[in-house]
Each structure stands twice: as structure tokens, then as C-alpha cells.
Enzyme design. Structure first.
Site, PDB file in Angstrom:
ATOM      1  N   HIS A 119       0.821  -1.217   0.000  1.00  0.00           N
ATOM      2  CA  HIS A 119       0.000   0.000   0.000  1.00  0.00           C
ATOM      3  C   HIS A 119       0.857   1.270   0.000  1.00  0.00           C
ATOM      4  O   HIS A 119       0.347   2.353   0.276  1.00  0.00           O
ATOM      5  CB  HIS A 119      -0.967   0.002   1.203  1.00  0.00           C
ATOM      6  CG  HIS A 119      -2.086  -0.994   1.053  1.00  0.00           C
ATOM      7  ND1 HIS A 119      -2.911  -1.379   2.091  1.00  0.00           N
ATOM      8  CD2 HIS A 119      -2.526  -1.701  -0.036  1.00  0.00           C
ATOM      9  CE1 HIS A 119      -3.807  -2.265   1.649  1.00  0.00           C
ATOM     10  NE2 HIS A 119      -3.584  -2.481   0.375  1.00  0.00           N
ATOM     11  N   SER A 188      -7.495  -7.223   9.564  1.00  0.00           N
ATOM     12  CA  SER A 188      -8.894  -7.669   9.567  1.00  0.00           C
ATOM     13  C   SER A 188      -9.182  -8.483   8.308  1.00  0.00           C
ATOM     14  O   SER A 188     -10.203  -9.157   8.233  1.00  0.00           O
ATOM     15  CB  SER A 188      -9.827  -6.464   9.656  1.00  0.00           C
ATOM     16  OG  SER A 188      -9.564  -5.570   8.597  1.00  0.00           O
ATOM     17  N   ASN A 212      -3.857 -12.757  15.886  1.00  0.00           N
ATOM     18  CA  ASN A 212      -4.806 -11.652  15.999  1.00  0.00           C
ATOM     19  C   ASN A 212      -5.719 -11.960  17.191  1.00  0.00           C
ATOM     20  O   ASN A 212      -6.230 -13.080  17.281  1.00  0.00           O
ATOM     21  CB  ASN A 212      -5.642 -11.578  14.698  1.00  0.00           C
ATOM     22  CG  ASN A 212      -6.434 -10.295  14.558  1.00  0.00           C
ATOM     23  OD1 ASN A 212      -6.981  -9.785  15.533  1.00  0.00           O
ATOM     24  ND2 ASN A 212      -6.516  -9.787  13.337  1.00  0.00           N
ATOM     25  N   GLU A 214      -8.619 -11.141  17.557  1.00  0.00           N
ATOM     26  CA  GLU A 214      -9.974 -11.398  17.025  1.00  0.00           C
ATOM     27  C   GLU A 214      -9.850 -12.179  15.724  1.00  0.00           C
ATOM     28  O   GLU A 214      -8.892 -11.964  14.981  1.00  0.00           O
ATOM     29  CB  GLU A 214     -10.662 -10.072  16.661  1.00  0.00           C
ATOM     30  CG  GLU A 214     -10.685  -9.020  17.751  1.00  0.00           C
ATOM     31  CD  GLU A 214     -11.652  -9.377  18.831  1.00  0.00           C
ATOM     32  OE1 GLU A 214     -12.631 -10.104  18.517  1.00  0.00           O
ATOM     33  OE2 GLU A 214     -11.415  -8.977  19.986  1.00  0.00           O
TER      34      GLU A 214
HETATM   35  P1  OAD Z   1      -7.737  -2.966  10.359  1.00  0.00           P
HETATM   36  O1  OAD Z   1      -7.841  -1.758  11.224  1.00  0.00           O
HETATM   37  O2  OAD Z   1      -8.857  -3.270   9.449  1.00  0.00           O
HETATM   38  O3  OAD Z   1      -7.556  -4.271  11.266  1.00  0.00           O
HETATM   39  C1  OAD Z   1      -6.645  -4.334  12.320  1.00  0.00           C
HETATM   40  C2  OAD Z   1      -6.652  -5.758  12.856  1.00  0.00           C
HETATM   41  O4  OAD Z   1      -5.628  -5.847  13.843  1.00  0.00           O
HETATM   42  C3  OAD Z   1      -7.952  -6.203  13.538  1.00  0.00           C
HETATM   43  O5  OAD Z   1      -8.294  -7.483  13.022  1.00  0.00           O
HETATM   44  C4  OAD Z   1      -7.587  -6.303  15.021  1.00  0.00           C
HETATM   45  O6  OAD Z   1      -8.285  -7.367  15.688  1.00  0.00           O
HETATM   46  C5  OAD Z   1      -6.107  -6.616  14.939  1.00  0.00           C
HETATM   47  N1  OAD Z   1      -5.299  -6.209  16.109  1.00  0.00           N
HETATM   48  C6  OAD Z   1      -5.479  -5.165  16.953  1.00  0.00           C
HETATM   49  N2  OAD Z   1      -4.496  -5.102  17.864  1.00  0.00           N
HETATM   50  C7  OAD Z   1      -3.647  -6.127  17.588  1.00  0.00           C
HETATM   51  C8  OAD Z   1      -2.420  -6.599  18.155  1.00  0.00           C
HETATM   52  N3  OAD Z   1      -1.845  -5.978  19.187  1.00  0.00           N
HETATM   53  N4  OAD Z   1      -1.844  -7.683  17.598  1.00  0.00           N
HETATM   54  C9  OAD Z   1      -2.406  -8.324  16.530  1.00  0.00           C
HETATM   55  N5  OAD Z   1      -3.541  -7.917  15.955  1.00  0.00           N
HETATM   56  C10 OAD Z   1      -4.161  -6.835  16.465  1.00  0.00           C
HETATM   57  O7  OAD Z   1      -6.337  -2.848   9.578  1.00  0.00           O
HETATM   58  P2  OAD Z   1      -5.859  -3.568   8.245  1.00  0.00           P
HETATM   59  O8  OAD Z   1      -6.337  -4.964   8.161  1.00  0.00           O
HETATM   60  O9  OAD Z   1      -4.407  -3.320   8.143  1.00  0.00           O
HETATM   61  O10 OAD Z   1      -5.718   0.382   3.317  1.00  0.00           O
HETATM   62  O11 OAD Z   1      -6.580  -2.710   7.143  1.00  0.00           O
HETATM   63  C11 OAD Z   1      -6.339  -3.010   5.810  1.00  0.00           C
HETATM   64  C12 OAD Z   1      -6.319  -1.767   4.977  1.00  0.00           C
HETATM   65  O12 OAD Z   1      -7.489  -0.993   5.188  1.00  0.00           O
HETATM   66  C13 OAD Z   1      -5.203  -0.799   5.303  1.00  0.00           C
HETATM   67  O13 OAD Z   1      -3.973  -1.118   4.716  1.00  0.00           O
HETATM   68  C14 OAD Z   1      -5.725   0.473   4.752  1.00  0.00           C
HETATM   69  C15 OAD Z   1      -7.104   0.396   5.338  1.00  0.00           C
HETATM   70  O14 OAD Z   1      -8.023   1.208   4.826  1.00  0.00           O
HETATM   71  C16 OAD Z   1      -5.389   1.445   2.579  1.00  0.00           C
HETATM   72  O15 OAD Z   1      -5.113   2.523   3.073  1.00  0.00           O
HETATM   73  C17 OAD Z   1      -5.408   1.177   1.114  1.00  0.00           C
END
Ligand code: OAD
Length: 246
Positions: A119, A188, A212, A214
Site C-alpha cells: 500500500h 482484519s 490476531n 480477534e
Molecule cells: P484494520 O484496522 O482493518 O484491522 C486491524 C486488525 O488488527 C484487527 O483485526 C484487530 O483485531 C487486529 N489487532 C489489533 N491489535 C492487535 C495486536 N496488538 N496484535 C495483533 N492484531 C491486532 O487494519 P488492516 O487490516 O491493516 O488500506 O486494514 C487493511 C487496509 O485498510 C489498510 O492497509 C488500509 C485500510 O483502509 C489502505 O489505506 C489502502
């Protein structure tokens, strides 16, 4: 994991915002992901930038400030240690690949070298006219202009509705298809095409290990699920697999 480490089989780690949560960087989804009442999906689009470039740049300057003040955490360091261990033990540079959706630069700062930032990065800008890319000066605020041609620049990240950088995507696809183990950490797994790499790896025979607290949107593909924070679970997992964590 222990078998992959002993035999030098390829490992891919797909990471998302959750791996940086313990560094104090808010994730995207959930209440802490909001910024001034906006959801990231409303700001991270070409349309938002066209409508309000100052507002979008303000959000990115704020995020850049957060990440530059933050430090990598034990989760980032564990993945860097895994890569260096494989390089030393098996004399091959590309056995461990970190494929990250994060734009915060923390994997690189932790020492990951075989890193694919699918990204982009919020530390750089890219010109809207000539595509020249450059590092954003740390003190920058307001609109950012290209040093090569003077046109308005934008953050060098991928926005919703845009395609991923083709080279990065090809490399991520190949590494996922080759992996014997895929660690899915702190994502997520609802944003495509990144989340599709999990299914690709699983169907090509990789063992999927989700880290994760969750279940993610792709948890159904995981052979193992570690329902814990990345900064705790990753160092433990790697220690159990015989990978020394400094
Ligand atoms: P999200 O904010 O959607 O998800 C974060 C995930 O991290 C969730 O599943 C939480 O349960 C988990 N989580 C939280 N704390 C944690 C910890 N300490 N250890 C492990 N897991 C933990 O973020 P992304 O999946 O990265 O895209 O989102 C994907 C994309 O959506 C991003 O790259 C961005 C966003 O919009 C763009 O900007 C194109």
C-alpha cells in the site's frame, strides 16, 4: 513453523495495522480508527483528495507525525529476526518475506529487508503530474509540491479504488504462492486484493497461522490461530520454532 525453520522452507508474513497497534498507532477499523469524525475510507480516496487536498494532507501529516514518533515493537522485531535467522542458517536472502499493508515504515526500521509495502508509504510523496517520488521533509505541513516540476504532490500511498503498484503486487503474489507457511498478523483481512493473498497461499498448500486477538475475515483459512497480541505471540511462536530473538 519449526519444520519450515529447520528445513529453510519459504515463509511469508502478511501484516496489517494490528502489528503496529502496540507501537501506539491506531488501527483503521473500530472506534480508535476515527479521525475528527471521519472514517479512513472517507479520506483515503482520490475523490477526497480532489475535493479537499488540504484536509487529506493534514490527515497524512498527522499520521506521519505519529509514526515517526513511534518505535517498532517486539512483533516487528520478531519478523526481522526470522528473516535474518533464515538468511544465516540457509544462506538464502528471500526465504522470509514480509508483505505489509502498513504504510508506517516500522518493519523497515525494525530491520526487515525483504519487505513488500503493497500500500506504499506515508513517508514519501508522489507528484500528481510527473509521478516523481521523494521523501517528505519531516517539518512539512499543508500542501506538498513536487521538487522536480512544482506541481501538487500527493502521499505515496494506495487509496481505495486505486490499483496496487504492479511490481509490488507481482512480488507479493509470487511469494504468497510459494510460501510453505504464511503468518497473517494484525489484519482484519477485509480489504482486497491484499486479503486474497491468504486464500492464494492456502490453496497453494501453505499452512496459515493467524496472529490476531480477534478472528479476521479470512480466519476460515487458518490452520492455527493465536488469539493474542502480535508483540507477545510472535516472539513466543518463533522462540518455540528455534529462532533466536535478540
Ligand atoms: P484494520 O484496522 O482493518 O484491522 C486491524 C486488525 O488488527 C484487527 O483485526 C484487530 O483485531 C487486529 N489487532 C489489533 N491489535 C492487535 C495486536 N496488538 N496484535 C495483533 N492484531 C491486532 O487494519 P488492516 O487490516 O491493516 O488500506 O486494514 C487493511 C487496509 O485498510 C489498510 O492497509 C488500509 C485500510 O483502509 C489502505 O489505506 C489502502
Amino acid at each position: 513453523m519449526a519444520e519450515a525453520a529447520a528445513q529453510g522452507r519459504p515463509v511469508a508474513a502478511l501484516t496489517g495495522a494490528g502489528i503496529s497497534a502496540e507501537s501506539g498507532i491506531p488501527t483503521f477499523r473500530g472506534p480508535s480508527g476515527l479521525w475528527k469524525g471521519f472514517r479512513p475510507e472517507e479520506l483515503a480516496t482520490p475523490q477526497a483528495f480532489q475535493r479537499d487536498p488540504e484536509g487529506v494532507w493534514e490527515w497524512y501529516h498527522w499520521r506521519r507525525g505519529l509514526v515517526t514518533a513511534a518505535e517498532p515493537n517486539p512483533g516487528h522485531y520478531a519478523l526481522a529476526a526470522l528473516e535474518h535467522h533464515f538468511r544465516q542458517e540457509h544462506q538464502e536472502d528471500h526465504l522470509v518475506t514480509v508483505i505489509t499493508q502498513n504504510v508506517d515504515g516500522l518493519h523497515r526500521r525494525a530491520g526487515s529487508e525483504n519487505l513488500i509495502e503493497i500500500h506504499g508509504t506515508l513517508l514519501d510523496s508522489r507528484c500528481t503530474r510527473c509521478s516523481h517520488g521523494e521523501t517528505i521533509p519531516p517539518e512539512a505541513s499543508g500542501l506538498v509540491y513536487c521538487s522536480a516540476c512544482g506541481a501538487l504532490a500527493r502521499p505515496a500511498v494506495v487509496w481505495f479504488g486505486e490499483s496496487l503498484p504492479p511490481d509490488a503486487w507481482r512480488a507479493a503474489y509470487r511469494r504468497s504462492a510459494e510460501a510453505a507457511v504464511m503468518l497473517v498478523v494484525g489484519t482484519s483481512a477485509v480489504v482486497h486484493p491484499a486479503a486474497g493473498l491468504i486464500e492464494l497461499a492456502a490453496q497453494a498448500g501453505a499452512v496459515i497461522i493467524e496472529v490476531n486477538p480477534e478472528p479476521s475475515g479470512m480466519a476460515g483459512w487458518a490452520r492455527y490461530a493465536l488469539r493474542a497480541k502480535a508483540g507477545e505471540a510472535l516472539p513466543q511462536l518463533l522462540a518455540q520454532a528455534g529462532v533466536p530473538i535478540p
